[in-house]
Design an enzyme around this catalytic site. Structure first.
Site, PDB file in Angstrom:
ATOM      1  N   GLY A 190       0.833  -1.199   0.000  1.00 17.67           N
ATOM      2  CA  GLY A 190       0.000   0.000   0.000  1.00 17.67           C
ATOM      3  C   GLY A 190       0.863   1.243   0.000  1.00 17.67           C
TER       4      GLY A 190
ATOM      5  CG  MET B 189       8.742   1.113   1.002  1.00 23.10           C
ATOM      6  SD  MET B 189       8.741   0.115   2.521  1.00 23.10           S
ATOM      7  CE  MET B 189       7.869  -1.354   1.990  1.00 23.10           C
ATOM      8  CD  GLU B 190       8.374   2.512   5.959  1.00 20.99           C
ATOM      9  OE1 GLU B 190       7.418   2.243   5.224  1.00 20.99           O
ATOM     10  OE2 GLU B 190       8.909   1.663   6.693  1.00 20.99           O
ATOM     11  CG  ASN B 191      10.968   3.956  -0.489  1.00 20.04           C
ATOM     12  OD1 ASN B 191      11.443   2.856  -0.261  1.00 20.04           O
ATOM     13  ND2 ASN B 191       9.872   4.134  -1.199  1.00 20.04           N
TER      14      ASN B 191
ATOM     15  CG  HIS C 286       1.012   2.877   8.406  1.00 24.72           C
ATOM     16  ND1 HIS C 286       0.552   2.040   9.396  1.00 24.72           N
ATOM     17  CD2 HIS C 286       2.117   2.271   7.879  1.00 24.72           C
ATOM     18  CE1 HIS C 286       1.336   0.978   9.470  1.00 24.72           C
ATOM     19  NE2 HIS C 286       2.288   1.097   8.553  1.00 24.72           N
ATOM     20  CD  GLU C 287       3.535   3.709   4.325  1.00 25.39           C
ATOM     21  OE1 GLU C 287       4.765   3.626   4.450  1.00 25.39           O
ATOM     22  OE2 GLU C 287       2.771   2.734   4.505  1.00 25.39           O
TER      23      GLU C 287
ATOM     24  CG  HIS D 189       6.526   3.198   8.849  1.00 24.19           C
ATOM     25  ND1 HIS D 189       6.902   2.481   9.953  1.00 24.19           N
ATOM     26  CD2 HIS D 189       5.539   2.474   8.255  1.00 24.19           C
ATOM     27  CE1 HIS D 189       6.185   1.376  10.037  1.00 24.19           C
ATOM     28  NE2 HIS D 189       5.331   1.352   9.012  1.00 24.19           N
TER      29      HIS D 189
ATOM     30  CD  GLU E  24       4.723  -2.026   9.889  1.00 26.59           C
ATOM     31  OE1 GLU E  24       3.636  -1.450   9.688  1.00 26.59           O
ATOM     32  OE2 GLU E  24       5.724  -1.839   9.171  1.00 26.59           O
TER      33      GLU E  24
HETATM   34 ZN   LIG Z   1       3.965  -0.030   8.219  1.00 22.09          ZN
END
Ligand SMILES: [Zn+2]
Length: 160
Positions: free
Chosen positions: A74, A76-78, A106-107, A110, A129
């Site tokens: 869904g 990704m916290e690059n 959420h991202e 992170h 998480e």
């Molecule tokens: Zn996550």
């Protein structure tokens, strides 16, 4: 880090206030989807400011968000940009019923719990998480409280 290749439109959202700094907030989306991107991800500057205040440490920058097709997750916290799958983009009808705010929150979380502060090894990934999921709820609580304040009529907000 992330590397994304394709034809994108860029949405420049309002600048984000991070402590004493201002940071641009940008969304990279599929060509022709600018309105959907603004509708779906337009709460990002508010969330960045909220989390910066709540955590007591401002984000170092408002990282770009890139919406891509056929992404395995869904989001990704690059550390250079957040990658989001295409289903985050809501049309006008869908936006009446659902929101992309949980995923965005959420991202963003992170970027702290996972990128900035992280566990020693993957056996404790539940911490990353867990914090990110907790932050979804913090954001939702703040968002609903803000909506209630905005919609409260003088008659219901006045004490008698
Ligand atoms: Zn996550």
């Amino acid at each position: 880090m992330t590397l994304v290749v394709g034809h994108f439109d860029v949405v420049e959202d309002r600048p984000v206030t991070l402590g004493e700094r201002q940071s641009p907030s940008t969304i990279w989306c599929q060509s022709g989807k600018r309105k959907s991107a603004a509708r779906s991800l337009g709460q990002t500057p508010r969330m960045l400011e909220f989390f910066s205040e709540r955590f007591g440490v401002p984000f170092r920058a408002a990282l770009p968000q890139v919406v891509v097709s056929d992404f395995i997750f869904g989001g990704m916290e690059n550390t250079t940009a957040t990658t989001l799958y295409e289903h985050v983009m809501l049309d006008e009808r869908a936006a009446l019923d659902i929101s992309s705010c949980d995923l965005v929150a959420h991202e963003l979380a992170h970027q702290w719990f996972g990128d900035y502060v992280t566990c020693r090894d993957w056996s404790h990934a539940w911490l990353n998480e867990g914090f990110a999921t907790f932050c979804e709820h913090l954001e939702r609580e703040q968002s609903w409280a803000r909506r209630i304040r905005l919609t409260a009529s003088p008659a219901t907000s006045r004490r008698t």
